[in-house]
Design a protein around this motif. Structure first.
Motif, mmCIF file in Angstrom:
data_model
loop_
_atom_site.group_PDB
_atom_site.id
_atom_site.type_symbol
_atom_site.label_atom_id
_atom_site.label_comp_id
_atom_site.label_asym_id
_atom_site.label_seq_id
_atom_site.Cartn_x
_atom_site.Cartn_y
_atom_site.Cartn_z
ATOM 1 N N UNK A 150 0.817 -1.209 0.000
ATOM 2 C CA UNK A 150 0.000 0.000 0.000
ATOM 3 C C UNK A 150 0.854 1.264 0.000
ATOM 4 N N UNK A 151 2.011 1.208 0.667
ATOM 5 C CA UNK A 151 2.857 2.402 0.682
ATOM 6 C C UNK A 151 3.500 2.654 -0.676
ATOM 7 N N UNK A 152 4.004 1.606 -1.304
ATOM 8 C CA UNK A 152 4.608 1.801 -2.627
ATOM 9 C C UNK A 152 3.565 2.304 -3.615
ATOM 10 N N UNK A 153 2.332 1.833 -3.486
ATOM 11 C CA UNK A 153 1.267 2.365 -4.340
ATOM 12 C C UNK A 153 1.021 3.835 -4.039
ATOM 13 N N UNK A 154 1.032 4.178 -2.779
ATOM 14 C CA UNK A 154 0.788 5.556 -2.353
ATOM 15 C C UNK A 154 1.780 6.524 -2.994
ATOM 16 N N UNK A 155 3.042 6.082 -3.115
ATOM 17 C CA UNK A 155 4.051 6.995 -3.663
ATOM 18 C C UNK A 155 4.325 6.752 -5.146
ATOM 19 N N UNK A 156 3.422 6.034 -5.812
ATOM 20 C CA UNK A 156 3.455 5.952 -7.264
ATOM 21 C C UNK A 156 4.324 4.888 -7.890
ATOM 22 N N UNK A 157 4.598 3.785 -7.170
ATOM 23 C CA UNK A 157 5.476 2.737 -7.712
ATOM 24 C C UNK A 157 4.682 1.568 -8.310
ATOM 25 N N UNK A 158 3.599 1.873 -8.989
ATOM 26 C CA UNK A 158 2.742 0.828 -9.551
ATOM 27 C C UNK A 158 3.452 0.018 -10.637
ATOM 28 N N UNK A 159 4.268 0.675 -11.438
ATOM 29 C CA UNK A 159 4.994 -0.038 -12.503
ATOM 30 C C UNK A 159 5.951 -1.060 -11.900
ATOM 31 N N UNK A 160 6.663 -0.669 -10.873
ATOM 32 C CA UNK A 160 7.606 -1.573 -10.224
ATOM 33 C C UNK A 160 6.877 -2.717 -9.523
ATOM 34 N N UNK A 161 5.744 -2.423 -8.908
ATOM 35 C CA UNK A 161 4.961 -3.465 -8.253
ATOM 36 C C UNK A 161 4.445 -4.481 -9.266
ATOM 37 N N UNK A 162 4.062 -4.008 -10.425
ATOM 38 C CA UNK A 162 3.610 -4.927 -11.482
ATOM 39 C C UNK A 162 4.745 -5.839 -11.919
#
Length: 232
Positions: A150-162
């Motif tokens: 949830x934190x990585x999503x909060x700070x905009x790391x959606x590409x990396x999470x994918x």
């Protein structure tokens, strides 16, 4: 005066943003690794101070490459690894589960110089504010993984999470299920936690399985809501 403060704030934001851009990659430079980890985690600590307005959350990051790779030591430090210092046996493991040395290194960057930094700070946050319930368990690994997601999503790391998700699914498909019949995975990991952490295949099965489950969970709230609900 206001203009000066604004310039300082913009500069600090720029430094943090640059650190985030390089994160989720396998570092070659130990100084850059530690510096960027500190910039990211200082921001994390400032963000969570919104929920706990005190000075208790003082966890720091150190460079310390061990067979555990990245971990919170229970003594207020998160230990992070450098790829060049990782044991050959563990590098061989990353190659086996990803299919190549190059992919193994990429996996290390995505997870161990990437996602798991905030995972370990999630453990540290729980240790600080919910010590009685912070013992090693399947549930607390799930908590730390959720905080990180949830934190990585909060700070905009959606590409990396994918990228983490796609690789986690590829690796998970190769990992044997270590859980014996008649026992749940939750009970198995909680009862055999120390043993599991010493077997990369077992621990990877648990961690990547949780990552996939949490990534796919559409019911999760935003980071701020989650933290408020978990740590009142």
């Amino acid at each position: 005066m206001k203009k000066t403060i604004l310039i300082i704030a913009i500069t600090l934001m720029s430094i943090t943003t640059n650190a985030q851009k390089k994160w989720f990659t396998a570092y070659q430079d130990s100084v850059a690794l530690l510096n960027n980890a500190n910039k990211i985690t200082e921001k994390f600590k400032k963000d969570v101070y919104k929920f706990k307005k005190d000075d208790k959350f003082t966890t720091t990051t150190i460079l310390n490459t061990t067979p555990y790779l990245i971990f919170f030591d229970g003594e207020n430090k998160v230990n992070i690894p450098l790829w060049s210092q990782v044991l050959p046996e563990l590098k061989a493991f990353t190659k086996e589960v990803t299919g190549s040395e190059e992919e193994g290194k990429r996996m290390f960057g995505l997870f161990f110089n990437g996602f798991y930094l905030i995972h370990e700070y999630g453990h540290a946050y729980q240790e600080t504010y919910d010590h009685e319930n912070s013992k090693a368990s399947y549930q607390n690994e799930h908590l730390a993984n959720t905080i990180a997601m949830l934190y990585w999503r909060k700070i905009g790391k959606k590409k990396e999470l994918k990228q983490c998700y796609e690789l986690a699914k590829k690796m998970f498909a190769k990992l044997p299920n270590p859980v014996p019949e008649g026992i749940s995975k939750e009970e198995y990991l909680t009862k055999n936690y120390e043993e599991a952490t010493q077997n990369p295949f077992v621990y990877a099965y648990m961690q990547f399985g949780q990552f996939i489950e949490i990534y796919e969970d559409q019911s999760l709230p935003r980071f701020d809501e989650y933290m408020k609900s978990k740590f009142k």
